[in-house]
Design a protein around this motif. Structure first.
Motif, PDB file in Angstrom:
ATOM      1  N   TYR A   1      14.746  -9.482   1.265  1.00 18.51           N
ATOM      2  CA  TYR A   1      14.977 -10.737   1.970  1.00 18.51           C
ATOM      3  C   TYR A   1      14.238 -10.761   3.309  1.00 18.51           C
ATOM      4  CZ  TYR A   1      18.716 -11.751  -1.389  1.00 18.51           C
ATOM      5  OH  TYR A   1      19.428 -12.007  -2.528  1.00 18.51           O
ATOM      6  N   THR A   2      14.248  -9.630   4.010  1.00 18.91           N
ATOM      7  CA  THR A   2      13.541  -9.539   5.290  1.00 18.91           C
ATOM      8  C   THR A   2      12.040  -9.764   5.102  1.00 18.91           C
ATOM      9  OG1 THR A   2      15.187  -7.960   6.061  1.00 18.91           O
ATOM     10  CG2 THR A   2      13.116  -8.042   7.280  1.00 18.91           C
ATOM     11  N   GLU A   3      11.491  -9.206   4.044  1.00 16.73           N
ATOM     12  CA  GLU A   3      10.064  -9.378   3.787  1.00 16.73           C
ATOM     13  C   GLU A   3       9.735 -10.816   3.396  1.00 16.73           C
ATOM     14  OE1 GLU A   3       8.948  -6.377   1.002  1.00 16.73           O
ATOM     15  OE2 GLU A   3       8.933  -4.821   2.532  1.00 16.73           O
ATOM     16  N   VAL A   4      10.621 -11.465   2.673  1.00 16.51           N
ATOM     17  CA  VAL A   4      10.397 -12.879   2.341  1.00 16.51           C
ATOM     18  C   VAL A   4      10.383 -13.717   3.618  1.00 16.51           C
ATOM     19  CG1 VAL A   4      11.384 -14.905   1.183  1.00 16.51           C
ATOM     20  CG2 VAL A   4      11.283 -12.722  -0.017  1.00 16.51           C
ATOM     21  N   VAL A   5      11.328 -13.450   4.524  1.00 17.21           N
ATOM     22  CA  VAL A   5      11.350 -14.179   5.794  1.00 17.21           C
ATOM     23  C   VAL A   5      10.068 -13.900   6.575  1.00 17.21           C
ATOM     24  CG1 VAL A   5      12.515 -14.346   8.030  1.00 17.21           C
ATOM     25  CG2 VAL A   5      13.855 -14.316   5.936  1.00 17.21           C
TER      26      VAL A   5
ATOM     27  N   TYR B   1       2.090  -9.427   2.606  1.00 14.37           N
ATOM     28  CA  TYR B   1       3.548  -9.492   2.500  1.00 14.37           C
ATOM     29  C   TYR B   1       3.981  -9.661   1.054  1.00 14.37           C
ATOM     30  CZ  TYR B   1       3.995  -9.460   7.505  1.00 14.37           C
ATOM     31  OH  TYR B   1       3.946  -9.073   8.805  1.00 14.37           O
ATOM     32  N   SER B   2       3.217 -10.375   0.274  1.00  9.33           N
ATOM     33  CA  SER B   2       3.522 -10.488  -1.164  1.00  9.33           C
ATOM     34  C   SER B   2       3.424  -9.123  -1.835  1.00  9.33           C
ATOM     35  CB  SER B   2       2.556 -11.459  -1.844  1.00  9.33           C
ATOM     36  OG  SER B   2       2.653 -12.729  -1.274  1.00  9.33           O
ATOM     37  N   ILE B   3       2.437  -8.352  -1.433  1.00 14.18           N
ATOM     38  CA  ILE B   3       2.285  -7.000  -1.982  1.00 14.18           C
ATOM     39  C   ILE B   3       3.458  -6.125  -1.550  1.00 14.18           C
ATOM     40  CG2 ILE B   3       0.869  -4.911  -1.893  1.00 14.18           C
ATOM     41  CD1 ILE B   3      -1.594  -6.774  -1.787  1.00 14.18           C
ATOM     42  N   PHE B   4       3.880  -6.231  -0.286  1.00 14.72           N
ATOM     43  CA  PHE B   4       5.037  -5.460   0.182  1.00 14.72           C
ATOM     44  C   PHE B   4       6.297  -5.833  -0.595  1.00 14.72           C
ATOM     45  CE2 PHE B   4       3.104  -4.986   4.696  1.00 14.72           C
ATOM     46  CZ  PHE B   4       2.263  -3.980   4.236  1.00 14.72           C
ATOM     47  N   ILE B   5       6.451  -7.111  -0.868  1.00 19.20           N
ATOM     48  CA  ILE B   5       7.612  -7.562  -1.639  1.00 19.20           C
ATOM     49  C   ILE B   5       7.572  -6.964  -3.049  1.00 19.20           C
ATOM     50  CG2 ILE B   5       8.673  -9.590  -2.723  1.00 19.20           C
ATOM     51  CD1 ILE B   5       7.904 -11.131  -0.155  1.00 19.20           C
ATOM     52  N   ALA B   6       6.398  -6.946  -3.652  1.00 14.33           N
ATOM     53  CA  ALA B   6       6.269  -6.366  -4.994  1.00 14.33           C
ATOM     54  C   ALA B   6       6.567  -4.867  -4.971  1.00 14.33           C
ATOM     55  CB  ALA B   6       4.872  -6.627  -5.543  1.00 14.33           C
TER      56      ALA B   6
ATOM     57  N   ALA C   1      -3.043  -3.221  -0.631  1.00 13.39           N
ATOM     58  CA  ALA C   1      -2.651  -3.649   0.719  1.00 13.39           C
ATOM     59  C   ALA C   1      -3.557  -3.033   1.771  1.00 13.39           C
ATOM     60  CB  ALA C   1      -1.188  -3.278   0.980  1.00 13.39           C
ATOM     61  N   ILE C   2      -3.897  -1.759   1.599  1.00  7.69           N
ATOM     62  CA  ILE C   2      -4.795  -1.096   2.552  1.00  7.69           C
ATOM     63  C   ILE C   2      -6.163  -1.758   2.540  1.00  7.69           C
ATOM     64  CG2 ILE C   2      -6.047   1.057   2.989  1.00  7.69           C
ATOM     65  CD1 ILE C   2      -3.488   2.530   2.064  1.00  7.69           C
TER      66      ILE C   2
END
Length: 148
Positions: A80-84, A100-105, A139-140
């Motif tokens: 949820y924090t990453e979506v925000v 951020y999409s990659i972090f969420i995945a 991401a990198i």
């Protein structure tokens, strides 16, 4: 070679001559359309943020009622924090929303491994871990690309 043959040859040699002509759009129309879509995008981002806050609140309430905090709950709140964060980046235009999409995945895959790790086949855990590594490399690469 006749004049018409040389004109046809010149037309086919010029790549711009073969392209269809784009319709003319006035600046006011373009401003209205782009502004309208930007407004819709901003409203949807606000709605996404509000829904994420609501879902996080429901999750915190469920944790409070259970009286036990599990690792899966923490990972869900982190999602949820990453979506925000992604909503903020998309709204302000600062940073790359792709990262951020990659972090969420990555977090979703980690949560899946944590929740289903004992029941999963070991090869599936390796596949998901490999997917996490692949996403981390992506991401990198995105973060290291030159800014334009």
């Amino acid at each position: 070679m006749s004049d018409s043959d040389s004109n046809n040859a010149r037309l086919t040699d010029n790549p711009d001559a073969n392209k269809p002509e784009m319709p003319k759009v006035s600046n006011a129309e373009q401003l209205f359309v782009v502004g309208g879509f930007n407004l819709i995008q901003k409203l949807l981002l606000i709605l996404t943020g509000l829904m994420t806050f609501g879902a996080a609140g429901i999750e915190v309430l469920a944790i409070y009622e259970r009286g036990v905090i599990a690792l899966a709950d923490i990972l869900l709140l982190f999602l949820y924090t990453e979506v925000v964060s992604m909503v903020v980046v998309s709204y302000t235009g600062r940073g790359s929303p792709f990262v951020y999409s990659i972090f969420i995945a990555i977090t979703a895959l980690a949560r899946l491994i944590v929740l289903q790790g004992k029941e999963m086949d070991p090869q599936n855990i390796l596949f998901e871990a490999g997917a996490i590594v692949l996403l981390a490399i992506a991401a990198i690469i995105i973060l290291r690309l030159p800014k334009r």
